[in-house]
Design a protein around this motif. Structure first.
Motif, short mmCIF file in Angstrom:
data_model
loop_
_atom_site.label_atom_id
_atom_site.label_comp_id
_atom_site.label_asym_id
_atom_site.label_seq_id
_atom_site.Cartn_x
_atom_site.Cartn_y
_atom_site.Cartn_z
N ARG A 11 4.57 48.57 -16.77
CA ARG A 11 5.98 48.47 -16.39
C ARG A 11 6.82 48.72 -17.63
O ARG A 11 6.59 48.09 -18.67
CB ARG A 11 6.30 47.09 -15.81
CG ARG A 11 7.74 46.87 -15.44
CD ARG A 11 8.13 47.70 -14.22
NE ARG A 11 7.53 47.19 -13.00
CZ ARG A 11 7.67 47.79 -11.82
NH1 ARG A 11 8.39 48.91 -11.71
NH2 ARG A 11 7.10 47.30 -10.73
N PRO A 13 10.90 49.32 -19.34
CA PRO A 13 12.32 49.11 -19.06
C PRO A 13 13.01 50.44 -18.77
O PRO A 13 12.53 51.52 -19.17
CB PRO A 13 12.84 48.50 -20.37
CG PRO A 13 11.88 48.99 -21.41
CD PRO A 13 10.54 49.10 -20.74
N ARG A 14 14.14 50.38 -18.10
CA ARG A 14 14.83 51.62 -17.72
C ARG A 14 15.23 52.45 -18.94
O ARG A 14 15.22 53.68 -18.88
CB ARG A 14 16.06 51.28 -16.87
CG ARG A 14 15.70 50.73 -15.50
CD ARG A 14 16.87 50.75 -14.54
NE ARG A 14 16.45 50.28 -13.23
CZ ARG A 14 15.86 51.03 -12.31
NH1 ARG A 14 15.62 52.30 -12.57
NH2 ARG A 14 15.50 50.53 -11.15
N ARG A 15 15.55 51.80 -20.03
CA ARG A 15 15.93 52.55 -21.22
C ARG A 15 14.77 53.37 -21.78
O ARG A 15 14.98 54.33 -22.54
CB ARG A 15 16.47 51.60 -22.29
CG ARG A 15 15.43 50.66 -22.87
CD ARG A 15 15.99 49.75 -23.94
NE ARG A 15 14.98 48.88 -24.53
CZ ARG A 15 14.59 47.74 -24.01
NH1 ARG A 15 15.14 47.30 -22.88
NH2 ARG A 15 13.65 47.01 -24.60
N VAL A 17 12.52 54.97 -19.82
CA VAL A 17 12.04 55.95 -18.84
C VAL A 17 11.91 57.36 -19.44
O VAL A 17 10.89 58.03 -19.22
CB VAL A 17 12.93 55.94 -17.58
CG1 VAL A 17 12.65 57.17 -16.70
CG2 VAL A 17 12.69 54.67 -16.79
N ASP A 57 9.02 55.20 -8.32
CA ASP A 57 9.42 54.08 -9.17
C ASP A 57 9.27 54.54 -10.62
O ASP A 57 8.16 54.56 -11.16
CB ASP A 57 8.54 52.87 -8.89
CG ASP A 57 8.93 51.65 -9.72
OD1 ASP A 57 9.77 51.79 -10.64
OD2 ASP A 57 8.39 50.56 -9.46
N LEU A 58 10.38 54.90 -11.24
CA LEU A 58 10.34 55.48 -12.59
C LEU A 58 10.10 54.44 -13.68
O LEU A 58 9.99 54.81 -14.85
CB LEU A 58 11.63 56.23 -12.87
CG LEU A 58 11.88 57.47 -12.00
CD1 LEU A 58 13.21 58.11 -12.35
CD2 LEU A 58 10.74 58.48 -12.13
N THR A 59 10.00 53.17 -13.31
CA THR A 59 9.74 52.14 -14.31
C THR A 59 8.29 51.65 -14.29
O THR A 59 7.96 50.69 -14.96
CB THR A 59 10.67 50.92 -14.12
OG1 THR A 59 10.35 50.26 -12.89
CG2 THR A 59 12.13 51.34 -14.11
#
Length: 236
Positions: A11, A13-15, A17, A57-59
């Protein structure tokens, strides 16, 4: 000899990706070249709600690896690929697997051989397919009822989508309390049976594979794959 298989998930974080997407491009070959690897796929994931192109799901990212043995799998944590993903990840999990059954091909080969086995405890089912481009839309239209049904199936511990590419190369991972629960859904639930019966007549797949595994061990944060029935480390 029965292959030793691991499923890893991270998993991020979005930052992170963009860096994760770059790793997906860089690490496919490096993963296959890791000592002890017999077969490996670096995968994107989906939520498991629709299994279509909007489900990504890009995370979360995953790797499925067939090893020469358990010792090689244990060494993976120190490899450049695993260290790179660990630096990006906020959580990770490793699931150790023993193949029980496998039917079909992945990239033209049978990565898990032709095992014949049974398991009394937790089992993991993996499906993957390469869609025929002209049949993809009809496939995606057929999936929502099945996805809704599996989400409510007794004995399901978690499920999510996997894919080698955002469109056309996709599959599912589902974890079940036991083989009986998996078989009950796979072969007796009306929505899933309907999809199975449509498969040969619709010609959805250019290549497909179904495999079932005994879950030997789970190490790390199970919540990364939505599996929250136990602690962060434990014997499954």
């Amino acid at each position: 000899m029965t292959p030793f298989v691991t499923l890893h998930a991270w998993r991020v974080p979005r930052r992170a990706v963009p860096r994760a997407l770059a790793r997906m491009a860089l690490d496919r070959g490096r993963l296959r070249a890791t000592p002890g690897v017999r077969f490996a796929k670096l995968l994107g994931t989906g939520t498991g709600q629709s299994f279509g192109p909007t489900d990504a799901d890009l995370t979360r990212y995953a790797a499925l690896v067939v090893w020469a043995g358990a010792a090689a799998a244990d060494d993976f944590a120190g490899s450049p690929v695993a260290r790179a993903w660990a630096r990006l990840a906020t959580g990770q999990v490793r699931i150790d697997l023993r193949p029980l059954a496998s039917r079909g091909r992945w990239s033209g080969i049978e990565p898990f051989g032709t095992p014949r086995g049974t398991a009394e405890g937790t089992v993991l089912a993996l499906t993957r397919a390469r869609l025929r481009p002209r049949r993809a839309v009809t496939f995606w239209r057929a999936i929502p009822p099945v996805a809704a049904a599996v989400g409510a199936a007794p004995g399901l511990l978690t499920r999510f989508g996997i894919g080698e590419a955002p469109i056309g190369w996709q599959g599912t991972v589902s974890v079940w309390r036991n083989t009986a629960d998996l078989v009950e859904f796979a072969y007796r639930h009306p929505e899933h049976r309907t999809a199975i019966l449509r498969t040969p007549t619709e010609g959805w797949y250019a290549e497909d594979l179904f495999a079932r595994f005994a879950v030997l061990d789970v190490m790390g944060d199970r919540k990364v794959v939505g599996w929250s029935d136990g602690g962060e480390r434990g014997r499954a």
